[in-house]
Design a protein around this motif. Structure first.
Motif, mmCIF file in Angstrom:
data_model
loop_
_atom_site.group_PDB
_atom_site.id
_atom_site.type_symbol
_atom_site.label_atom_id
_atom_site.label_comp_id
_atom_site.label_asym_id
_atom_site.label_seq_id
_atom_site.Cartn_x
_atom_site.Cartn_y
_atom_site.Cartn_z
ATOM 1 N N PRO A 182 -36.969 -9.513 35.737
ATOM 2 C CA PRO A 182 -36.445 -8.153 35.951
ATOM 3 C C PRO A 182 -36.910 -7.167 34.889
ATOM 4 N N ARG A 217 -41.503 -3.932 41.380
ATOM 5 C CA ARG A 217 -40.143 -3.995 40.846
ATOM 6 C C ARG A 217 -39.303 -4.996 41.641
ATOM 7 N N TYR A 223 -37.145 -8.646 40.451
ATOM 8 C CA TYR A 223 -35.741 -8.972 40.711
ATOM 9 C C TYR A 223 -35.592 -10.207 41.583
#
Length: 475
Positions: free
Chosen positions: A197, A307, A311
């Protein structure tokens, strides 16, 4: 070694009674961490191991957001493509950490015997710190300097698997061994939970991918300094370990720690040990492929953005850490099953879970189904290392550091070979190419793990028996 009365008794292997010497009783600090110093040691060791593992993996993520290097190459009017665009160059960089780990692992057993965990692991941490912090600078100047930094990161992880088997043997009470081992082995899972993350955010921010190396390089240097200052190889000489806690740690363990010559040939020809090594080789191939190429698979094949990749790649590893902790706690409390039954269940549940995940990923064309299968494979893979390390620890006893260092060697061989195999089988990152890879890995895992329950045993080998059981009566 034991602490009795006013003296700490130590025996040096290879001599007579004159080799027994006395040192004044250790000074115990007024602060003993509420008789839980072993817990602080566990957290500190886990943090350091996690950071070195993070450093070895950073490139596997940043490679998907280094497009600025290509742009800079083009704006400089250079006709040659940047090395970051080359499949061969990237495969070399993926494998470079394994090369560093293999080179450093070869002398690790005698070094650990002579220097201990504290000095050996601290040196590896220093190499990992330097290799990580200076990578952005190396990228600016030369591909070969980047390879050198990756090799340093490989040296950093060279003894992690070995100390994974050693630290619990010294620092955990016998009744907490599985839990201690499970938590320490979460370094591989926590590394992804933490850095994926953070890397996704930093890669997508104005700070860019270089900031990832600086953040983790500084953090690694700081925590390894704390480790060097605080850790001791033996609980009995630690000033923050109370007599009460020391009693808990040594209860049920042999009273004396003796350094003996490692029976290398007997260990290497032990069918139980060989079976555990082969099983680990196949299972680790499945795990390492997901670890190294998870971001690439999610980004290039399943088409998640940078991104999101950070995650969603971290989520399965977080669940895996919880799964491993639960398995360790339950195992320490199970009384109706043998130790062999427990670690065999650990291994087979992991291999079956990995196989199911790989087969689904190979056959589905639905992105969401593929991600669920990916997550399932990661979560269930977590018990492979626990099963093999516990099997080897029970079989090899005081020589487990060599047996575990051998699976370290196998692990780094896999890390070296896996990128080459992926580069050959998946040069274009198409779903068909990855499906073929997943099926091949599944078959390898099945073949290598089938003999495990028939050839392994929880009984200590004959070569672990003390040569002279009366040698320590005077202690």
């Amino acid at each position: 070694m034991r602490v009795t009365g006013d003296y700490e008794m130590v025996k040096v292997v290879g001599g007579g009674d004159s080799d027994i010497f006395e040192t004044p009783q250790r000074k115990i600090s007024n602060f003993v961490f509420w008789n839980q110093t072993r817990v602080f040691i566990l957290i500190l060791s886990l943090t350091c191991m996690t950071l070195t593992q993070i450093n070895s993996q950073i490139f596997t993520f940043t490679v998907i957001c280094m497009d600025d290097l290509i742009v800079e190459q083009q704006t400089s009017n250079l006709t040659e493509p940047h090395w970051i665009e080359g499949t061969t160059e990237k495969s070399i960089l993926f494998s470079a950490t394994a090369i560093g780990a293999l080179v450093a692992l070869i002398p690790s057993v005698p070094i650990l015997n002579s220097l201990g965990v504290r000095l050996t692991l601290s040196f590896c941490g220093l190499c990992s710190t330097l290799g990580t912090f200076f990578t952005p600078l190396a990228v600016t100047y030369s591909f070969y300097l980047v390879v050198f930094c990756r090799v340093l990161q490989g040296i950093g992880i060279s003894v992690i698997l070995t100390v994974l088997g050693v630290i619990p043997s010294y620092w955990s009470p016998k009744t907490e061994y599985s839990t201690y081992l499970a938590i320490l082995s979460c370094a591989w899972q926590f590394s992804n939970v933490i850095f994926m993350p953070i890397s996704g955010i930093l890669c997508d921010s104005s700070f860019g991918w270089r900031s990832i190396y600086y953040v983790f390089g500084v953090a690694t240097g700081f925590f390894y300094f704390v480790f060097f200052m605080f850790y001791t190889d033996i609980p009995g000489i630690h000033k923050n370990v109370s007599e009460k806690e020391l009693g808990q740690i040594v209860e049920g363990k042999p009273e004396h720690t003796v350094r003996e010559a490692v029976p290398y040939w007997k260990i290497c020809t032990d069918r139980c040990v060989l079976s555990a090594w082969v099983s680990f080789l196949g299972g680790n191939l499945g795990f390492i492929t997901l670890l190294l190429y998870g971001p690439t698979y999610l980004r290039e094949v399943l088409q998640f953005d940078v991104r999101s990749t950070g995650y969603i790649n971290a989520l399965p590893y977080a669940l895996c850490a919880i799964y491993k902790f639960g398995a360790g706690k339950i195992s320490d409390r199970v009384t109706f099953a043998s130790d062999k039954a427990i670690y065999t269940f650990w291994l087979f549940s992991s291999i079956i879970g990995l196989g199911i995940g790989y087969i689904i990923m190979a056959w589905t064309s639905d992105r969401n189904v593929a991600f669920v299968a990916f997550a399932f494979a990661v979560v269930t893979s977590g018990l492979i290392i626990m099963a093999c390390v516990k099997c080897l620890a029970m079989r090899c006893q005081q020589h487990c550091h060599f047996a575990v260092s051998a699976i370290s060697f196998l692990s780094y061989c896999v890390q070296f070979i896996s990128p080459l195999g992926v580069g050959i089988l998946c040069p274009d990152n198409t779903p068909d190419q990855w499906s073929r890879l997943f099926i091949i890995i599944t078959l390898i895992m099945i073949i290598t793990n089938a003999p495990f329950p028939w050839l392994t045993t929880q009984q200590a080998a004959n070569y672990t028996k003390r040569k002279d059981p009366k040698a320590f009566e005077k202690c």
